[in-house]
Design a protein around this motif. Structure first.
Motif, PDB file in Angstrom:
ATOM      1  N   TYR A  42       0.719  -1.218   0.100  1.00 39.26           N
ATOM      2  CA  TYR A  42      -0.111   0.103   0.125  1.00 39.26           C
ATOM      3  C   TYR A  42       0.817   1.336  -0.038  1.00 39.26           C
ATOM      4  N   SER A  43       2.028   1.146  -0.464  1.00 36.47           N
ATOM      5  CA  SER A  43       3.083   2.317  -0.802  1.00 36.47           C
ATOM      6  C   SER A  43       3.013   2.537  -2.119  1.00 36.47           C
ATOM      7  N   PRO A  44       2.231   3.577  -2.642  1.00 33.34           N
ATOM      8  CA  PRO A  44       1.907   3.980  -3.864  1.00 33.34           C
ATOM      9  C   PRO A  44       3.293   4.395  -4.605  1.00 33.34           C
ATOM     10  N   GLU A  45       3.644   3.643  -5.505  1.00 35.10           N
ATOM     11  CA  GLU A  45       4.687   4.430  -6.509  1.00 35.10           C
ATOM     12  C   GLU A  45       4.260   4.542  -7.839  1.00 35.10           C
ATOM     13  N   GLN A  46       3.360   3.781  -8.455  1.00 32.03           N
ATOM     14  CA  GLN A  46       2.467   3.761  -9.829  1.00 32.03           C
ATOM     15  C   GLN A  46       1.243   3.579  -9.303  1.00 32.03           C
ATOM     16  N   THR A  47       0.434   4.472 -10.069  1.00 27.02           N
ATOM     17  CA  THR A  47      -0.972   4.025  -9.995  1.00 27.02           C
ATOM     18  C   THR A  47      -1.762   4.016 -11.431  1.00 27.02           C
ATOM     19  N   ILE A 353      -1.178 -16.142  -3.091  1.00 27.50           N
ATOM     20  CA  ILE A 353      -0.823 -15.634  -1.869  1.00 27.50           C
ATOM     21  C   ILE A 353      -2.192 -14.411  -1.770  1.00 27.50           C
ATOM     22  N   GLY A 354      -3.018 -14.276  -0.742  1.00 27.03           N
ATOM     23  CA  GLY A 354      -4.112 -13.356  -0.315  1.00 27.03           C
ATOM     24  C   GLY A 354      -3.840 -12.809   0.890  1.00 27.03           C
ATOM     25  N   LEU A 355      -4.159 -11.407   1.163  1.00 26.20           N
ATOM     26  CA  LEU A 355      -4.187 -10.597   2.136  1.00 26.20           C
ATOM     27  C   LEU A 355      -5.145  -9.917   2.091  1.00 26.20           C
ATOM     28  N   TRP A 356      -6.010  -9.798   3.273  1.00 27.88           N
ATOM     29  CA  TRP A 356      -7.071  -9.142   3.541  1.00 27.88           C
ATOM     30  C   TRP A 356      -7.041  -8.265   4.656  1.00 27.88           C
ATOM     31  N   GLN A 360      -9.116  -4.241   2.233  1.00 24.62           N
ATOM     32  CA  GLN A 360      -9.016  -4.531   0.765  1.00 24.62           C
ATOM     33  C   GLN A 360      -8.367  -6.001   0.710  1.00 24.62           C
ATOM     34  N   LEU A 361      -8.609  -6.454  -0.540  1.00 25.58           N
ATOM     35  CA  LEU A 361      -8.194  -7.876  -0.595  1.00 25.58           C
ATOM     36  C   LEU A 361      -7.141  -7.928  -1.771  1.00 25.58           C
ATOM     37  N   LEU A 383     -17.268  -9.039  -2.939  1.00 27.96           N
ATOM     38  CA  LEU A 383     -16.776  -7.709  -2.668  1.00 27.96           C
ATOM     39  C   LEU A 383     -16.781  -6.946  -4.036  1.00 27.96           C
ATOM     40  N   PRO A 384     -16.877  -5.666  -3.994  1.00 24.84           N
ATOM     41  CA  PRO A 384     -16.881  -4.974  -4.905  1.00 24.84           C
ATOM     42  C   PRO A 384     -15.420  -4.748  -5.553  1.00 24.84           C
ATOM     43  N   LEU A 385     -15.555  -4.689  -7.075  1.00 27.71           N
ATOM     44  CA  LEU A 385     -14.156  -4.784  -7.573  1.00 27.71           C
ATOM     45  C   LEU A 385     -13.209  -3.671  -7.044  1.00 27.71           C
ATOM     46  N   GLU A 386     -13.562  -2.529  -6.572  1.00 26.23           N
ATOM     47  CA  GLU A 386     -12.603  -1.624  -6.009  1.00 26.23           C
ATOM     48  C   GLU A 386     -12.096  -2.025  -4.755  1.00 26.23           C
ATOM     49  N   LYS A 387     -12.435  -2.876  -4.333  1.00 26.18           N
ATOM     50  CA  LYS A 387     -11.890  -3.516  -2.835  1.00 26.18           C
ATOM     51  C   LYS A 387     -10.824  -4.597  -3.237  1.00 26.18           C
ATOM     52  N   ILE A 388     -10.729  -4.965  -4.270  1.00 19.88           N
ATOM     53  CA  ILE A 388      -9.941  -6.196  -4.840  1.00 19.88           C
ATOM     54  C   ILE A 388      -8.836  -5.740  -5.782  1.00 19.88           C
TER      55      ILE A 388
END
Length: 742
Positions: A42-47, A353-356, A360-361, A383-388
């Protein structure tokens, strides 16, 4: 029970779906496997930039002159990382060491659906090339103002713009200053002419090969997080089996076991260490009781059942109207060919690998389609798309729809059970062999009319096959876990036509030709395996062309040339003859065979010569050499094309000579390398590949061109050496009539 998941699922229809994108960054570059902190996700470098027309959707400069290329396609070992970087660097006149790439990440790259059909260079490569050309045009406009020159007075070398008017220079980085390129891809920017290429067409070495060769961490199977948990899923013993009971008290007390998850027939264990999860899985298998359904039809009746219980044939390509007159002149020949179920046989069993965390998933996966998997997981867990977010990682073997998507679904379900902890789900070899979607079995009947002077005037192909495409595209029923939940998702079927009749229509110039498909729902799970139906169709087509040549008393190579007007097809064939040699002279104990095809009749042209050697005493044969010639249009990286073609030849030879899924009434029996043999190192023939480069033309998909022709070439070589015409794959020695050999 999965109370948390059930709560989410029960309310999933109430979630508001957003068309926005999840703007999260992630610094792990594919190919640089290492241990990470979960917070790095969750450390944004590119979006992600939602506008596909924006230059920055495909390429971005930073303030140190590093160019980042972004592609929605996955690196599956085919070498697109290097080729796509070459294309961008070429248009911008920068060195390869100044380029990096981000591959397939729903948080950073565009939705380019699946990496399939040998289309990455044609699709994503074209977009990146045009974006780079547009960026160059935009940067030169900025540079002209800074340098007091006209654009036509500027030149670029290694990212430095120079004015011929006053000899002043300025670097790209000083023009960009770390900001976005505020311009769009119009498609009107001039592309560099082939005569000016410095990188495209050169055999640039792949850095990932070196990493793999020295056993550096590279694949999803290698990825580790601190405090990562380990899960194993217990699959049913057979398709459609249902869990009756599983006493969990004893398992729950096992060392390291954190949670037993049971939701319908989806059963898993989560433990602190991987070995602890494996031991717990073994106990679960001992204690579980299932209600099972027997598989039918059995292998001995499969092909007959396919013909009996398929849909009525539908003409899908070629001449749609029946014309009985085309069969009146000359003689009619017919033959039937068979292909068994075959598996991907990925060397590394599927992993995810999954992380909840923080609502955010995140899923790390070697899927071939990060966006389709994201939408399918959304349906699975509610879950809605924006949470995955799905982040693509290289996997140890793929080339089609293997278990990668299914294990991604497993990881999503289990990550929700352990909030804040990365959960690694690793399939076992048995899971991969028994539960991956196979390449469909096929029956192919071909009929042709041959005139007295050896001319084919009419051709008909009938194909019986299950689906070649059941990839997840938004419906959770396409995942194994989705079908096994207490409230199961229904599998809504795959697409029959496209993949089934790929390469079924001959490229040859016949007066009349068509192909019909008979759709079949078989006993085993099927989906996309490298080249889909083209492998079986070309095996039949090119084997039958050899049979027709023999009947006509013609050289099989010349026979094909006599029916071809396509100049590129003819050149591929004549080049092979020049490079590998060809004559009809018989040599005792040796056999040679030829085959040709243009993949999908619109991608790469490929011709191959197979050479075999008999061992009469052991009643077996060995494939000693495969020589291929490929025309893939503009060769971005000839070394990459050679690698892909050689690898495809070897894989196809393994399918052709050894591979078939064994199963019985109680389930799939091919659960190991012993029960599903593939080529070992000592089986691999010498391969030689020649590339016809056409820099003035568009690049064509090359990754799957070799699959079909190799199968037919081996069959034709066996006939040349033994007189036995083998029409059922695999071409095992026991199918040869050894009494015919003098």
């Amino acid at each position: 029970m999965m109370d948390e998941l059930n709560d989410i699922r029960s309310g999933r229809r109430g979630f508001l779906r957003s068309s926005g994108y999840l703007l999260m960054g992630f610094t792990l570059m594919p190919g640089l496997g290492f241990t990470m902190q979960p917070d790095e996700c969750y450390s944004p470098e590119q979006t992600l930039i939602a506008d596909r027309e924006a230059i920055d959707s495909w390429i971005r400069f930073d303030d140190t002159s590093i160019l980042t290329v972004l592609t929605g396609k996955m690196e599956l070992g085919q070498g697109i990382r290097t080729a796509l970087m070459q294309m961008a660097a070429e248009e911008l006149d920068i060195e390869m060491k100044q380029v990096r790439i981000i591959i397939a990440d729903t948080g950073q790259t565009q939705d380019e659906r699946y990496t399939a059909g040998s289309g990455s260079i044609e699709g994503s490569g074209n977009a990146i090339r045009n974006a780079a050309a547009e960026a160059r045009k935009y940067l030169l406009t900025l540079a002209a103002k800074e340098l007091g020159s006209n654009v036509n007075e500027l030149s670029v070398q290694n990212g430095i713009v120079k004015s011929a008017k006053n000899q002043k220079t300025i670097a790209y980085k000083d023009l960009v200053k770390g900001k976005r390129l505020e311009a769009e891809v119009t498609g009107k920017a001039d592309l560099k002419k082939p005569g000016d290429y410095k990188l495209v067409g050169k055999p640039i070495k792949r850095t990932d090969i070196q990493e793999i060769a020295v056993a550096k961490t590279h694949f999803i199977q290698d990825l580790r997080f601190p405090d990562m948990l380990h899960a194993r899923v217990m699959r049913p013993p057979v398709y459609n089996a249902k869990l009756i009971s599983l006493p969990t008290e004893q398992i729950q007390k096992s060392p390291g076991v954190l949670k037993i998850v049971i939701n319908g027939s989806f059963v898993a264990v989560i433990a602190s260490q991987e070995y602890e999860s494996m031991k717990a899985l073994g106990k679960m298998k001992e204690l579980a009781k299932w209600e099972s359904t027997r598989i039918a039809p059995l292998p001995g009746h499969l092909y007959a059942d396919m013909i009996k219980n398929s849909s009525a044939g539908e003409i899908v390509e070629g001449d749609k109207s029946a014309n009985s007159k085309v069969w009146e002149n000359g003689i009619t020949l017919e033959a039937e060919y068979k292909r068994p179920y075959q598996m991907h046989g990925s060397i590394g069993p599927s992993c995810a690998i999954g992380l909840w965390k923080d609502d955010q998933l995140t899923i790390w996966s070697h899927t071939q389609g990060v966006y389709p998997l994201r939408s399918t997981i959304s349906d699975l867990v509610g879950l809605p798309l924006e949470k995955i977010r799905v982040i693509g990682m290289p996997g140890a073997g793929c080339y089609g729809h293997n278990g990668a998507d299914d294990v991604g679904g497993d990881a999503a379900l289990l990550a929700l059970q352990m909030p804040g902890k990365p959960v690694r789900v690793q399939w076992m070899r048995e899971d991969e062999h028994k539960w991956e979607p196979y390449g469909s079995a096929m029956v192919l009947k071909i009929k042709a009319a041959l005139t007295a002077d050896g001319k084919v005037t009419a051709w008909e192909t009938d194909i019986w096959s299950d689906t070649h495409s059941s990839r997840p595209g938004g419906k959770a029923g396409h995942l194994i876990a989705g079908q096994h939940l207490e409230k199961p998702f229904a599998f809504e079927g795959g697409g029959f036509a496209g993949g089934t009749h790929r390469n079924s229509l001959p490229l040859y110039d016949f007066e009349f030709k068509n192909a019909s498909v008979h759709s079949y729902k078989g006993p085993l799970r099927t989906s996309a395996l490298r080249s889909l139906g083209a492998y079986g169709n070309i095996f039949a087509l090119e084997s039958f062309m050899d049979e027709l040549a023999v009947k006509a008393g013609k050289d099989p190579v010349q026979f094909r040339l006599d029916h071809l007007n396509d100049d590129r097809a003819r050149e591929v064939i004549t080049t092979l003859v020049k490079k590998a040699g060809w004559d009809l002279k018989k040599e005792p104990g040796l056999g040679k065979g030829f085959a040709f095809a243009q993949y999908k009749n619109n991608a790469s042209y490929f011709a191959v010569k197979a050479e075999i050697k008999l061992d009469r005493a052991a009643k077996t044969y060995r494939l000693v050499k495969l020589t291929g010639v490929i025309d893939a249009g503009q060769a971005i990286n000839p070394d990459g094309i050679i690698n892909q073609t050689s690898g495809g030849m070897i894989q196809a030879a393994s399918w052709t000579m050894l591979e078939q899924v064994q199963y019985g009434a109680n389930g799939v029996e091919s659960s190991s390398w012993e029960t599903y043999p593939i080529f070992r190192f000592e089986d691999v023939p010498h391969t030689e590949v020649f590339v016809i480069d056409r820099p003035e033309l568009e690049p064509l998909g090359a990754g799957e061109a070799a699959q079909g022709p190799v199968s037919a070439a081996i069959a034709n070589a066996i006939f040349d050496a033994t007189g036995s015409r083998l029409r059922e794959l695999p071409l095992t020695p026991d199918k040869i009539d050894w009494t015919k050999i003098s």
